[in-house]
Motif scaffolding. Structure first.
Motif, PDB file in Angstrom:
ATOM      1  N   GLU A 349       0.869  -1.225   0.015  1.00  0.00           N
ATOM      2  CA  GLU A 349       0.028  -0.055   0.013  1.00  0.00           C
ATOM      3  C   GLU A 349       0.621   1.393   0.177  1.00  0.00           C
ATOM      4  OE1 GLU A 349      -3.754   2.042   2.790  1.00  0.00           O
ATOM      5  OE2 GLU A 349      -2.527   0.146   3.553  1.00  0.00           O
ATOM      6  N   PHE A 350       0.550   2.201  -0.879  1.00  0.00           N
ATOM      7  CA  PHE A 350       1.041   3.431  -0.823  1.00  0.00           C
ATOM      8  C   PHE A 350       0.153   4.519   0.079  1.00  0.00           C
ATOM      9  CE2 PHE A 350       3.335   1.595  -4.258  1.00  0.00           C
ATOM     10  CZ  PHE A 350       4.676   2.178  -4.296  1.00  0.00           C
ATOM     11  N   ARG A 351       0.455   5.204   0.908  1.00  0.00           N
ATOM     12  CA  ARG A 351      -0.278   6.200   1.566  1.00  0.00           C
ATOM     13  C   ARG A 351       0.313   7.555   1.512  1.00  0.00           C
ATOM     14  NH1 ARG A 351      -1.463   3.058   7.282  1.00  0.00           N
ATOM     15  NH2 ARG A 351      -2.636   1.336   6.519  1.00  0.00           N
ATOM     16  N   ASN A 352      -0.365   8.155   0.542  1.00  0.00           N
ATOM     17  CA  ASN A 352      -0.224   9.770   0.572  1.00  0.00           C
ATOM     18  C   ASN A 352       1.418  10.064   0.133  1.00  0.00           C
ATOM     19  OD1 ASN A 352      -2.796  10.443   0.885  1.00  0.00           O
ATOM     20  ND2 ASN A 352      -2.628  10.136   3.115  1.00  0.00           N
ATOM     21  N   ASN A 366       1.173  12.891  -3.209  1.00  0.00           N
ATOM     22  CA  ASN A 366       0.243  12.158  -2.554  1.00  0.00           C
ATOM     23  C   ASN A 366      -0.224  10.978  -3.315  1.00  0.00           C
ATOM     24  OD1 ASN A 366       0.287  14.321  -0.691  1.00  0.00           O
ATOM     25  ND2 ASN A 366      -1.075  15.575  -2.063  1.00  0.00           N
ATOM     26  N   SER A 368      -1.672   7.550  -3.505  1.00  0.00           N
ATOM     27  CA  SER A 368      -2.263   6.686  -2.566  1.00  0.00           C
ATOM     28  C   SER A 368      -2.757   5.513  -3.336  1.00  0.00           C
ATOM     29  CB  SER A 368      -3.508   7.153  -1.736  1.00  0.00           C
ATOM     30  OG  SER A 368      -2.948   7.926  -0.864  1.00  0.00           O
ATOM     31  N   ARG A 370      -3.587   0.822  -3.077  1.00  0.00           N
ATOM     32  CA  ARG A 370      -3.329  -0.748  -2.576  1.00  0.00           C
ATOM     33  C   ARG A 370      -3.516  -1.673  -3.648  1.00  0.00           C
ATOM     34  NH1 ARG A 370      -4.767  -3.039   2.786  1.00  0.00           N
ATOM     35  NH2 ARG A 370      -5.704  -5.115   2.261  1.00  0.00           N
ATOM     36  N   GLY A 403       4.362  10.736   3.494  1.00  0.00           N
ATOM     37  CA  GLY A 403       3.621   9.557   3.372  1.00  0.00           C
ATOM     38  C   GLY A 403       4.500   8.285   3.870  1.00  0.00           C
ATOM     39  N   SER A 559       0.840  12.298 -10.238  1.00  0.00           N
ATOM     40  CA  SER A 559      -0.372  12.431  -9.456  1.00  0.00           C
ATOM     41  C   SER A 559      -1.058  11.204 -10.292  1.00  0.00           C
ATOM     42  CB  SER A 559      -1.376  13.788  -9.517  1.00  0.00           C
ATOM     43  OG  SER A 559      -0.525  14.621  -9.009  1.00  0.00           O
TER      44      SER A 559
END
Length: 596
Positions: A349-352, A366, A368, A370, A403, A559
């Protein structure tokens, strides 16, 4: 780190820095030092025997002296020659060992350097700093230490002869000796400044040679010979100018020291004549004194050249310690004994996540995302959008600033980097192959691979027919960077390397974009085999190859602008749909052109 200022350390500090590398060979080095004692001390023998020769033979006409003294002088000189030879062997051994150890430590440092370091430093700079500097530092310092000690013991013994013959004249001689060393302090800073610039330009020239070798096809096809010649001329001219500047700023040392030494000899002769007339000293003592003085001054008059070499070594050692004082992320984390990653159970998972190579511009903003275990996610978008950067963060080739990235809910920074990378197979667009055999290039992905492992990897990478057609089979050497292979063959060897590693996470960075249609079909089959039952991140150039991905993520200017399955994104009619239709039309045009 590439442009850091070289520190201005003293000669004593320089030897303090090199001492840890001399320490393992301290006993041998001590023998080398002891061998320099007779080498230097025996210089005084000839000068000493001039006194009795002058007084007993030339003045008193004694014959006994001439019958044995010449043989004594020859004997001492023979012994001195033997010690010179032994000293060269012992000190050469220590110097080469120090060079070897320095190069070993530098290379061990290099292989753990952060990926950003290789972006900041060209190949010439790396070769010069990690290879040439080690030789410059150790050979210059060890050789000059030997030379310095030899001259020290020679000077001490010769000064002893001076004092023995006349303490009055000795005061003049030693006073001039002090003056001889003053000019060295004047040029020291200048030498270091010029040498630092010289190293930078030399590294640039090495890089140019590397580019000429690696890019020879481009140079020929685009007729860039004149362009490359101009680059060479500019670099060579810079080195020439720096070399002349060094000569201008340092070579006044030698004539200055000759002048000072001549003044010393002249004063001694003028004052010594009075001492002879006054019967304070004998003619023999005076001749012996003059001979000792000339022998003392002669090596010191050329000390400027040795001083330059010593400063080169000092600068090289400073550059080496810049490297040693820098701690890459991977080495820093080794001391933390972080737990090892044992595969993936749930998701990545990438979070922000935000990332930039420098503070001027964010590459990722940013992010995000999964990706569940055994899913395939494909990244698409325009060139330079950040697709490859996202994938390079997973094995921590670069460190993000904001993040987090997690595996099974835990930050990948909590795991050791080596274990994290052990769980990832990476197939690049332009895979690096080593100048070795096919077998060794494949098995680099797994130490201790069995013949069965290799055979399975070759089968899944669709390499069986190709390798079977080679006279030496798996033991065929493929040249530097695999130059003896086609693009498709290189890709399949890289895929076999990824297969044999058997990692649960696979990253494919435009692995087929540089191939023709025929090669792509074979390579795509190999990639399909590699992707089975693994969590896969794909950067795709041809959108038709990713239609079955579990997720398609559209990246634009760092992005995420869209994500979903192929059908969802097509029905949505957004960026992906437009991109897909445009590339599909281009593909149809290409096919039509081919049929015509």
């Amino acid at each position: 780190m590439a442009n850091e200022k070289i520190d201005n350390i003293s000669l004593i500090d320089t030897y303090k820095r090199i001492y840890p590398y001399i320490k393992p060979y301290l006993f041998t080095a001590a023998i080398g030092v002891l061998l320099t004692v007779p080498v230097g001390a025996l210089d005084a023998v000839v000068a000493y025997f001039l006194k009795p020769f002058m007084d007993d033979v030339l003045v008193n006409k004694e014959e006994n002296f001439t019958s044995y003294v010449p043989f004594i002088i020859i004997g001492f000189t023979l012994v001195q020659g033997i010690f010179i030879y032994l000293s060269a062997i012992v000190n050469g051994y220590v110097g080469n060992k120090v060079t070897l150890d320095l190069r070993r430590d530098l290379y061990n440092k290099l292989i753990y350097m952060d990926s950003a370091y290789f972006k900041e430093n060209n190949s010439g700079n790396i070769i010069y700093r990690y290879y040439n500097d080690a030789d410059l530092a150790s050979s210059g310092l060890v050789n000059n230490l030997k030379l310095g000690l030899t001259r020290l013991f020679s000077s001490v013994s010769l000064i002893g002869v001076l004092l023995y013959n006349s303490w009055q004249l000795s005061i003049i001689a030693v006073g001039v000796l002090v003056v001889l060393f003053l000019p060295l302090r004047i040029v020291r800073k200048t030498i270091k400044k010029i040498m630092n610039k010289t190293y930078t330009e030399s590294a640039a020239m090495l890089s140019l040679y590397n580019e000429t070798s690696s890019g020879e096809n481009v140079i020929k096809c685009y007729n860039l010979q004149k362009h490359m010649q101009d680059n060479f001329e500019n670099g060579a001219s810079q080195l020439f100018s720096l070399g002349m500047r060094l000569i201008r700023n340092t070579n006044w040392l030698s004539p200055t020291m000759h002048l000072v030494a001549a003044c010393g000899v002249a004063i001694v002769i003028a004052f010594g004549g009075k001492l002879i007339i006054n019967h304070t000293i004998t003619s023999g003592e005076f001749v012996s004194f003059i001979a000792s003085l000339i022998m003392l001054y002669t090596p010191l008059k050329s000390i400027g050249n040795n001083f330059i070499e010593l400063q080169k070594s000092s600068v090289a050692l400073s550059r080496i310690y810049e490297i040693f004082n820098y701690t890459p992320v991977e080495q820093a984390e080794k001391a933390l004994n972080k737990p090892e990653l044992k595969g993936i159970s749930e998701s990545i998972e990438f979070r922000n996540v935000s990332f930039s190579y420098n503070a001027s511009r964010k590459i990722l903003k940013n992010i995000s995302l999964r990706v569940n275990k055994s899913q395939t996610v494909a990244f698409v978008g325009n060139s330079g959008g950040g697709k490859s950067t996202i994938c390079s963060l997973i094995p921590r080739l670069y460190e993000w600033q904001e993040g987090d990235i997690l595996i099974d809910g835990r930050s990948i920074r909590d795991y050791s980097i080596s274990s994290l990378r052990e769980n990832i197979s990476y197939v690049f667009q332009d895979n690096f192959l080593f100048d070795d055999t096919i077998r060794n290039n494949i098995t680099m992905g797994k130490s201790g691979a069995t013949d069965e492992d290799i055979a399975l990897a070759i089968k899944n990478a669709c390499l069986e027919e190709f390798i079977a057609g080679l006279p030496e089979g798996l033991d065929t050497r493929i040249g530097e960077r695999g130059t003896l292979l086609s693009g498709g063959q290189k890709q399949r060897i890289a895929i076999a390397r990824a297969f044999i590693k058997n990692a649960p996470i696979v990253i494919l960075d435009e692995a087929t974009s540089a191939l023709d249609n025929k090669s792509e079909k074979v390579v795509q089959e190999a990639l399909d085999n590699l992707m089975k039952d693994r969590t896969v991140f794909v950067i795709a150039h041809r959108l038709t190859t990713i239609q079955n991905a579990d997720q398609i993520v559209v990246i634009n200017e760092g992005s995420i602008v869209e994500k979903g399955t192929h059908d969802e994104l097509i029905s949505h009619g957004g960026v992906y749909s437009s991109l897909y239709n445009t590339r599909l039309q281009n593909t149809e045009k290409d096919k039509a052109g081919t049929r015509q």
